[in-house]
Design a protein around this motif. Structure first.
Motif, PDB file in Angstrom:
ATOM      1  N   VAL A 120     -28.156 -16.760   4.001  1.00 10.62           N
ATOM      2  CA  VAL A 120     -26.987 -17.286   2.836  1.00 10.62           C
ATOM      3  C   VAL A 120     -27.113 -15.920   1.807  1.00 10.62           C
ATOM      4  O   VAL A 120     -27.796 -15.682   1.205  1.00 10.62           O
ATOM      5  CB  VAL A 120     -27.539 -18.511   2.431  1.00 10.62           C
ATOM      6  CG1 VAL A 120     -26.535 -19.048   1.421  1.00 10.62           C
ATOM      7  CG2 VAL A 120     -27.982 -19.479   3.364  1.00 10.62           C
ATOM      8  N   VAL A 121     -25.545 -15.914   1.400  1.00  5.01           N
ATOM      9  CA  VAL A 121     -25.286 -14.897   0.447  1.00  5.01           C
ATOM     10  C   VAL A 121     -24.565 -15.850  -0.518  1.00  5.01           C
ATOM     11  O   VAL A 121     -23.799 -16.755  -0.432  1.00  5.01           O
ATOM     12  CB  VAL A 121     -24.574 -13.756   0.764  1.00  5.01           C
ATOM     13  CG1 VAL A 121     -25.373 -13.009   2.084  1.00  5.01           C
ATOM     14  CG2 VAL A 121     -23.153 -14.017   1.296  1.00  5.01           C
ATOM     15  N   ASP A 122     -24.853 -15.161  -2.029  1.00  2.89           N
ATOM     16  CA  ASP A 122     -23.944 -15.649  -3.163  1.00  2.89           C
ATOM     17  C   ASP A 122     -22.558 -15.269  -3.108  1.00  2.89           C
ATOM     18  O   ASP A 122     -22.225 -14.270  -2.951  1.00  2.89           O
ATOM     19  CB  ASP A 122     -24.829 -15.315  -4.249  1.00  2.89           C
ATOM     20  CG  ASP A 122     -24.261 -15.923  -5.708  1.00  2.89           C
ATOM     21  OD1 ASP A 122     -23.136 -16.547  -5.585  1.00  2.89           O
ATOM     22  OD2 ASP A 122     -25.029 -15.715  -6.678  1.00  2.89           O
ATOM     23  N   PRO A 123     -21.465 -16.261  -3.134  1.00  3.97           N
ATOM     24  CA  PRO A 123     -20.038 -15.839  -2.941  1.00  3.97           C
ATOM     25  C   PRO A 123     -19.742 -15.000  -4.337  1.00  3.97           C
ATOM     26  O   PRO A 123     -18.947 -14.320  -4.215  1.00  3.97           O
ATOM     27  CB  PRO A 123     -19.549 -16.892  -3.028  1.00  3.97           C
ATOM     28  CG  PRO A 123     -20.536 -18.229  -2.511  1.00  3.97           C
ATOM     29  CD  PRO A 123     -21.681 -17.672  -2.986  1.00  3.97           C
ATOM     30  N   ALA A 124     -20.545 -15.092  -5.322  1.00  2.00           N
ATOM     31  CA  ALA A 124     -20.311 -14.149  -6.400  1.00  2.00           C
ATOM     32  C   ALA A 124     -21.064 -12.758  -6.610  1.00  2.00           C
ATOM     33  O   ALA A 124     -22.081 -12.806  -5.954  1.00  2.00           O
ATOM     34  CB  ALA A 124     -20.597 -14.947  -7.546  1.00  2.00           C
ATOM     35  N   ALA A 125     -20.380 -11.885  -6.931  1.00  2.00           N
ATOM     36  CA  ALA A 125     -20.824 -10.659  -7.205  1.00  2.00           C
ATOM     37  C   ALA A 125     -22.366 -10.469  -7.768  1.00  2.00           C
ATOM     38  O   ALA A 125     -22.365 -11.287  -8.877  1.00  2.00           O
ATOM     39  CB  ALA A 125     -19.753  -9.619  -7.686  1.00  2.00           C
TER      40      ALA A 125
END
Length: 450
Positions: A120-125
Motif C-alpha cells: 500500500v502506498v500513500d496517495p500523497a507525495a
C-alpha cells in the motif's frame, strides 16, 4: 527457537501464514467488473521492494512514518533476514495486480524462491509505503522425483540429519522410509509440541479448559505478541496454544509453560514417546531461559549449564538464569547466523520420537473432544498450500535457529489413513540452507500423498 526481544517468523511458517508487517490494512478489492490500474507511484514502489528488502534503500526513504511507528526497523530486519536467509537475494518483481490505484498484490522473486503479499502506498507525495504484508513464501520446487530421492538428498547434507516417514497404525508408527531416525537431534521450536501435549492431557482430564485464562504477571518474556502487554491482562489457554503452534510465538510459549508447570511438561516426555526424557531435555527449558544460557556474559551461563547435573541445572535456572535481566542478552544474538551450543542448549528428539509424539496427539484428539487441539495443530500446515491440498488434513510444527532446522507433520489421507513425517538437520559448523530443506520436505509431503 527465535531470537530474543524481536518476533521472528520462520520461513516454514510463512508458507501458510502471513508475516505481520502490515501497518495499514488494505481496502476491499475493487469489483471485478471495474478495471483497476496501478498508479505510477504504486508501480515504482513495488519495483523497488526488492531493493528495500535487500537494505539498499534507507528505511525512512521507503516506508512512511506511520509504518515505521508500527514496525520498527529492527523488527523489519528480522523478517527480512529470515526471508533472505532462506530464499536468497531478491531478484525481480514477478507480478503486480492492483486492487486500487494505490494498493496491489505482488509476487516477488528471490534467488531460491518467491514471496507474495500486498503493498500500500500513500496517495500523497512523496508516496511512501504505508502498508506491507508478506502473506506467503515458497522455495523453488525440489527436483527429486521420489521420496527415496528426497531422503538421499537429506542424507547428503553437511552435518547430521534424520528422517522418518511412517504409516500410523494401532500398534504405532510403521516406517515407510527412514534415515538415521533413532538419533536425537536438536529440533528448535518443535519442542512446543510437548507443551501442547500436556495441555491436551490436562483438558481431557478435566483439570483445565481451553477457555481458562492466564493473568499476565509482568514476568520477563522473550519476543512475541505478549511481551509488551500490561500485567493483569487475561489470555486464554486456547489463544496461547494457537499462537505457540501456528506462529511459534515465544512469549506465548513461556507463559503457557509456566501456567501448566515445568514438572508436568517434563512428565509428558516419556508418555508421548520421547526416549531421551531424562537426558538433555531435563530440565525442560523455556525459550527465554535458552536465550540467556546462550547469550548472557558471552555464554558463561551456558558453560555452567553444560558442567552441571540435573539438580545443578535446576538450581541455575532458579538462580542466575532467572536473575539475569533480559537486557543482558546481546541484541546481536543469532545475527551472524553462527550456531551456538546446539548440541547442549536446545531441545532434542529423534525423528522416531517425533513420529510417536504426533501419533500420541492423533490418538488423544479423536472425536469431538479433540477438535480444539486439532484446530491448533492444523492452523499452519507448514507446507505449501498445493502440497497440503493433497491431504485431507495436515498438522504441523517446525523449528529453527542457526545450525538447526526441523519439520514435523501429521497428515490424514483422503481415504482416512494417517501418516507422520519428521526431519531434522543439525550443523554445528555453519548456518543451514533452510530453503533447500523446506523444499525437500515439501516434495516428500507431495510425493507421499496417496
Amino acid at each position: 527457537m527465535r531470537p530474543p526481544l524481536l518476533r521472528r517468523v520462520a520461513l516454514a511458517t510463512a508458507l501458510a501464514s502471513g508475516t505481520p508487517l502490515a501497518a495499514q490494512e488494505a481496502p476491499a478489492p475493487a469489483p471485478e467488473a471495474l478495471a483497476v490500474t496501478a498508479s505510477s507511484e504504486l508501480r515504482q514502489r513495488a519495483e523497488a521492494l526488492g531493493a528495500a528488502i535487500a537494505g539498499s534503500i534507507p528505511y525512512d526513504r521507503y516506508f512512511a512514518p506511520s509504518f515505521r511507528a508500527a514496525i520498527p526497523e529492527a523488527a523489519f530486519r528480522q523478517v527480512r533476514d529470515q526471508l533472505t536467509g532462506g530464499l536468497g537475494k531478491p531478484t525481480r518483481l514477478e507480478a503486480l495486480v492492483a486492487r486500487t490505484p494505490h494498493v496491489a498484490d505482488f509476487r516477488l522473486g528471490f534467488e531460491r524462491g518467491t514471496a507474495v503479499g500486498q503493498i500500500v502506498v500513500d496517495p500523497a507525495a512523496p508516496h511512501l509505503v504505508t502498508g506491507l504484508r508478506i502473506t506467503g513464501s515458497e522455495p523453488r520446487e525440489a527436483p527429486e522425483a521420489s521420496v527415496q530421492a528426497v531422503v538421499d538428498a537429506i542424507r547428503a547434507l553437511p552435518g547430521a540429519t534424520g528422517f522418518a516417514l511412517a504409516r500410523l497404525e494401532d500398534g504405532g508408527p510403521v516406517h515407510l522410509v527412514a534415515h538415521d531416525s533413532a538419533t536425537p537431534l536438536a529440533i528448535g521450536s518443535t519442542f512446543k509440541l510437548v507443551i501442547l501435549a500436556e495441555l491436551v492431557r490436562a483438558t481431557a482430564a478435566g483439570e483445565r479448559g481451553w477457555d481458562d485464562t492466564v493473568a499476565l504477571d509482568g514476568s520477563p518474556l522473550p519476543g512475541g505478541g505478549y511481551t509488551g502487554r500490561p500485567a493483569g491482562t487475561h489470555v486464554s489457554l486456547r489463544e496461547l496454544a494457537t499462537q505457540m503452534i501456528s506462529v511459534s510465538d515465544n512469549s506465548a510459549t513461556d507463559i503457557l509453560l509456566r501456567a501448566l508447570g515445568r514438572d508436568r511438561v517434563e512428565a509428558m516426555l516419556p508418555v508421548i514417546g520421547i526416549r531421551d526424557a531424562r537426558g538433555r531435555n531435563t530440565p525442560f527449558l523455556g525459550t527465554l531461559e535458552a536465550f540467556k544460557l546462550k547469550g548472557v556474559e558471552g555464554g558463561a551461563l551456558g558453560q555452567r549449564w553444560e558442567a552441571a547435573d540435573i539438580d545443578g541445572r535446576r538450581a541455575l535456572l532458579d538462580g542466575a538464569v532467572a536473575q539475569a535481566p533480559v537486557s543482558t542478552i546481546p541484541a546481536s544474538l543469532f545475527q551472524d547466523r553462527k550456531p551456538i551450543r546446539i548440541a547442549t542448549i536446545e531441545w532434542f528428539a529423534s525423528a522416531d520420537d517425533l513420529l510417536r509424539v504426533m501419533d500420541w496427539l492423533r490418538r488423544n484428539t479423536e472425536g469431538p473432544a479433540g477438535a480444539d487441539a486439532r484446530a491448533v495443530l492444523s492452523r499452519n500446515p507448514g507446507i505449501a498450500p498445493a502440497n497440503a491440498a493433497r491431504w485431507d488434513w495436515v498438522g504441523y510444527k517446525g523449528g529453527s535457529e542457526p545450525g538447526v532446522v526441523n519439520m514435523t507433520l501429521l497428515m490424514r489421507a483422503r481415504s482416512g489413513g494417517w501418516v507422520a513425517m519428521a526431519a531434522s538437520w543439525n550443523n554445528p559448523q555453519a548456518a543451514i540452507d533452510e530453503a533447500r530443506f523446506i523444499a525437500l520436505i515439501n516434495k516428500a509431503a507431495a510425493l507421499s500423498a496417496p
